[in-house]
Write a protein that holds these residues in place. Structure first.
Motif, PDB file in Angstrom:
ATOM      1  N   UNK A 148      -2.033   1.620  14.635  1.00  0.00           N
ATOM      2  CA  UNK A 148      -1.642   3.006  14.353  1.00  0.00           C
ATOM      3  C   UNK A 148      -2.013   3.393  12.925  1.00  0.00           C
ATOM      4  N   UNK A 149      -2.522   4.595  12.759  1.00  0.00           N
ATOM      5  CA  UNK A 149      -3.046   5.023  11.473  1.00  0.00           C
ATOM      6  C   UNK A 149      -1.964   5.043  10.404  1.00  0.00           C
ATOM      7  N   UNK A 150      -0.743   5.447  10.785  1.00  0.00           N
ATOM      8  CA  UNK A 150       0.369   5.480   9.838  1.00  0.00           C
ATOM      9  C   UNK A 150       1.682   5.388  10.604  1.00  0.00           C
ATOM     10  N   UNK A 151       2.767   5.202   9.852  1.00  0.00           N
ATOM     11  CA  UNK A 151       4.096   5.206  10.476  1.00  0.00           C
ATOM     12  C   UNK A 151       4.628   6.630  10.575  1.00  0.00           C
ATOM     13  N   UNK A 152       4.576   7.355   9.459  1.00  0.00           N
ATOM     14  CA  UNK A 152       5.024   8.745   9.427  1.00  0.00           C
ATOM     15  C   UNK A 152       4.117   9.547   8.507  1.00  0.00           C
ATOM     16  N   UNK A 153       3.929  10.795   8.838  1.00  0.00           N
ATOM     17  CA  UNK A 153       3.139  11.680   7.978  1.00  0.00           C
ATOM     18  C   UNK A 153       3.674  13.095   8.113  1.00  0.00           C
ATOM     19  N   UNK A 154       3.627  13.850   7.023  1.00  0.00           N
ATOM     20  CA  UNK A 154       4.082  15.242   7.065  1.00  0.00           C
ATOM     21  C   UNK A 154       3.252  16.080   6.107  1.00  0.00           C
ATOM     22  N   UNK A 155       3.078  17.332   6.457  1.00  0.00           N
ATOM     23  CA  UNK A 155       2.348  18.290   5.634  1.00  0.00           C
ATOM     24  C   UNK A 155       3.140  19.579   5.580  1.00  0.00           C
ATOM     25  N   UNK A 156       3.397  20.072   4.364  1.00  0.00           N
ATOM     26  CA  UNK A 156       4.077  21.346   4.174  1.00  0.00           C
ATOM     27  C   UNK A 156       3.175  22.276   3.374  1.00  0.00           C
ATOM     28  N   UNK A 157       3.069  23.522   3.814  1.00  0.00           N
ATOM     29  CA  UNK A 157       2.225  24.512   3.144  1.00  0.00           C
ATOM     30  C   UNK A 157       3.038  25.768   2.859  1.00  0.00           C
ATOM     31  N   UNK A 158       2.766  26.377   1.703  1.00  0.00           N
ATOM     32  CA  UNK A 158       3.512  27.561   1.273  1.00  0.00           C
ATOM     33  C   UNK A 158       2.532  28.566   0.676  1.00  0.00           C
ATOM     34  N   UNK A 192       5.376  30.008   5.442  1.00  0.00           N
ATOM     35  CA  UNK A 192       5.660  28.579   5.326  1.00  0.00           C
ATOM     36  C   UNK A 192       5.256  27.903   6.625  1.00  0.00           C
ATOM     37  N   UNK A 193       4.561  26.769   6.497  1.00  0.00           N
ATOM     38  CA  UNK A 193       4.147  26.014   7.671  1.00  0.00           C
ATOM     39  C   UNK A 193       4.364  24.529   7.399  1.00  0.00           C
ATOM     40  N   UNK A 194       4.655  23.784   8.440  1.00  0.00           N
ATOM     41  CA  UNK A 194       4.878  22.346   8.289  1.00  0.00           C
ATOM     42  C   UNK A 194       4.462  21.636   9.562  1.00  0.00           C
ATOM     43  N   UNK A 195       3.966  20.399   9.390  1.00  0.00           N
ATOM     44  CA  UNK A 195       3.635  19.541  10.524  1.00  0.00           C
ATOM     45  C   UNK A 195       4.183  18.153  10.229  1.00  0.00           C
ATOM     46  N   UNK A 196       4.631  17.458  11.279  1.00  0.00           N
ATOM     47  CA  UNK A 196       5.200  16.126  11.110  1.00  0.00           C
ATOM     48  C   UNK A 196       4.805  15.256  12.290  1.00  0.00           C
ATOM     49  N   UNK A 197       4.428  14.015  11.977  1.00  0.00           N
ATOM     50  CA  UNK A 197       4.057  13.064  13.023  1.00  0.00           C
ATOM     51  C   UNK A 197       4.788  11.753  12.753  1.00  0.00           C
ATOM     52  N   UNK A 198       5.520  11.269  13.751  1.00  0.00           N
ATOM     53  CA  UNK A 198       6.257  10.014  13.614  1.00  0.00           C
ATOM     54  C   UNK A 198       5.515   8.906  14.348  1.00  0.00           C
ATOM     55  N   UNK A 199       4.453   8.422  13.710  1.00  0.00           N
ATOM     56  CA  UNK A 199       3.717   7.305  14.274  1.00  0.00           C
ATOM     57  C   UNK A 199       2.508   7.742  15.064  1.00  0.00           C
ATOM     58  N   UNK A 200       1.317   7.650  14.453  1.00  0.00           N
ATOM     59  CA  UNK A 200       0.085   7.987  15.163  1.00  0.00           C
ATOM     60  C   UNK A 200      -0.350   6.755  15.951  1.00  0.00           C
ATOM     61  N   UNK A 201       0.186   6.617  17.155  1.00  0.00           N
ATOM     62  CA  UNK A 201      -0.037   5.448  17.989  1.00  0.00           C
ATOM     63  C   UNK A 201      -0.703   5.884  19.285  1.00  0.00           C
ATOM     64  N   UNK A 202      -0.727   4.968  20.297  1.00  0.00           N
ATOM     65  CA  UNK A 202      -1.434   5.284  21.546  1.00  0.00           C
ATOM     66  C   UNK A 202      -0.930   6.580  22.181  1.00  0.00           C
TER      67      UNK A 202
END
Length: 480
Positions: free
Chosen positions: A260-270, A289-299
């Motif tokens: 998996x590429x990462x465990x957790x990732x988040x992006x916030x934009x303002x 305001x915009x935000x994206x969150x990913x909890x584990x980029x896995x299969x």
């Protein structure tokens, strides 16, 4: 985003600058980024006094890429490295102006672009063993940019640009990192470059976008640094030395090392005070305001997103006065992409990348159909739109592959106020009469809830071109 150099456990790079220290830094760069960057002179390191000069000369010509394809060039610049203990360096970018140009010839419309970052300077701390920048910042006083696609072109400029990043080594050679990017102001004008060909009475065919402030914050934990650097070095050496291919086994091994590429990732934009220009006037937004969150980029992965827009203004030159009541003062949207089957998508991409020769359209269609048929991803949403006279709420879920279909519940309050405005305007305005008819049709499909809100229960199936609203179905052959 983050450097990854990775030296063996030797102290030779610490202390006064030497030819041996420069070679060790160079060898480490070659191992982790690919020796091709060293062999072609894109990256070079040499001792200079008490430190080292790391020079970068990045361009398609330097890499030996074909001149009849996409070309690019970044004005050469040099980073100053000063030893700060064993395999740790303070780095500095002396005040420099960075310039990038690119060109992409195409069959119909060629693309050209350039960007100039003025008076940039930066500093930070580089950890060679952990292969990351543990802390760093870059500032540019301003920037200018231009781009063109056929007869269309644009010019842009920004105020102060600030970039900060920090990385920390964690277990298993992975890293945690944070990046923040800020721009004090942004202006871009884009349109058709046709000179005086149009009469002055017609709107000018260009659009201007302005933003008073932009900020992006990205954070990641458990980033698979080793897998990424291994894949980058392999692909660089394989494809930048000339025509090169990779076997399916090699590509699969690289993909396995990255996931998996990462465990957790988040992006916030303002965004502050965004103005989006149209030929008839600017549409404005006070805050986005915009935000994206990913909890584990896995299969199988989930991706959450949020969007909030407030202070929207649409000028009377864009909308008639009667339509002002329709412009929402605030919009919110929450989404969740669930169970995206990355494994099938990666397998399909590997097969395309390693099959060799030009793809046959029929074969590609069959491949994509097989890949997406294995995917059971769904997209859920929850949205609101509010104004002084009404509010609308909606929530639902849809499948994405292999076909779209789902359900949603939409409710609204304040529809009578909209009806009154439309009815008054319909006396003299044909557009409002059509809007009134459409509103009456939708209102006729609605049910009234216990709280007095109008409710629409919607089911849809894209493959059958069918939509059902509160039990009434519409599909092919109907005029509605």
């Amino acid at each position: 985003m983050m450097l990854a150099i990775g030296l063996p456990g030797k102290p030779a790079v610490a202390g006064p600058a030497t030819d041996g220290g420069a070679r060790e830094i160079t060898d480490a760069l070659g191992r982790n980024l690919g020796k091709v960057w060293i062999d072609k002179g894109v990256i070079s390191v040499k001792p200079d006094g008490e430190g080292y000069d790391l020079a970068l000369d990045i361009g398609s010509a330097k890499l030996g890429l074909p001149g009849d394809g996409m070309t690019f060039s970044l004005k050469p610049f040099t980073l100053r490295l000063t030893p700060k203990g064993e395999r740790r360096f303070a780095f500095e970018l002396p005040k420099s102006t960075l310039e990038l140009t690119c060109r992409n010839p195409a069959l119909f419309f060629s693309e050209e672009g350039s960007r100039r970052l003025v008076n940039c300077s930066g500093e930070g701390l580089l950890d060679l063993d952990a292969f990351l920048v543990s802390e760093g910042n870059l500032q540019c006083e301003s920037s200018t940019a231009s781009n063109s696609v056929g007869v269309f072109g644009g010019e842009g400029k920004t105020g102060l640009i600030s970039l900060k990043l920090a990385g920390t080594a964690v277990a298993d050679g992975n890293i945690d990192g944070r990046i923040s990017y800020e721009v004090s102001s942004f202006v871009e004008t884009f349109g058709a470059r046709i000179g005086d060909a149009l009469p002055t009475s017609l709107p000018k065919p260009e659009m201007t976008t302005k933003v008073d402030g932009i900020r992006h914050d990205f954070s990641v934990s458990g980033l698979r640094k080793t897998g990424l650097t291994t894949a980058f070095a392999f692909l660089s050496d394989r494809f930048l030395r000339g025509p090169g291919t990779a076997t399916r086994a090699e590509i699969e091994a690289l993909a396995k090392g990255v996931m998996p590429l990462w465990s957790n990732a988040s992006l916030k934009s303002h965004y502050e005070n965004l103005s989006w220009g149209t030929p008839r006037g600017p549409i404005k937004f006070a805050v986005i305001d915009a935000a994206m969150k990913n909890e584990g980029l896995v299969e199988h992965t989930d991706l959450d997103g949020t969007l909030s827009v407030s202070g929207m203004q649409v000028p009377g030159t864009v909308l008639p006065s009667w339509a002002a009541i329709l412009v929402p003062e605030k919009i919110t949207l929450d989404t969740r992409l669930k169970d995206l089957d990355l494994e099938s998508l990666v397998d399909g991409a590997i097969e395309v990348a390693t099959r060799g020769g030009s793809p046959v359209p029929g074969e590609m269609h069959a491949l994509l159909l097989r890949v997406f048929s294995n995917n059971r991803a769904t997209l859920a949403f929850d949205a609101t739109a509010t104004a002084s006279g009404y509010d609308i709420k909606g929530q639902g879920m849809t499948s994405i592959f292999p076909s779209q279909g789902g359900k949603a519940i939409i409710s609204a309050a304040g529809v009578d106020a909209i009806d009154a405005v439309l009815a008054k305007a319909a006396v003299s305005d044909p557009m409002s009469r059509r809007a009134a008819l459409g509103g009456a049709f939708l209102k006729g499909l609605a049910k009234t809830g216990s709280d007095g809100r109008l409710i629409w229960n919607v089911e849809f199936e894209r493959q059958m071109s069918k939509i059902t609203v509160n039990g009434q179905s519409f599909g092919p052959g109907t005029r509605q």
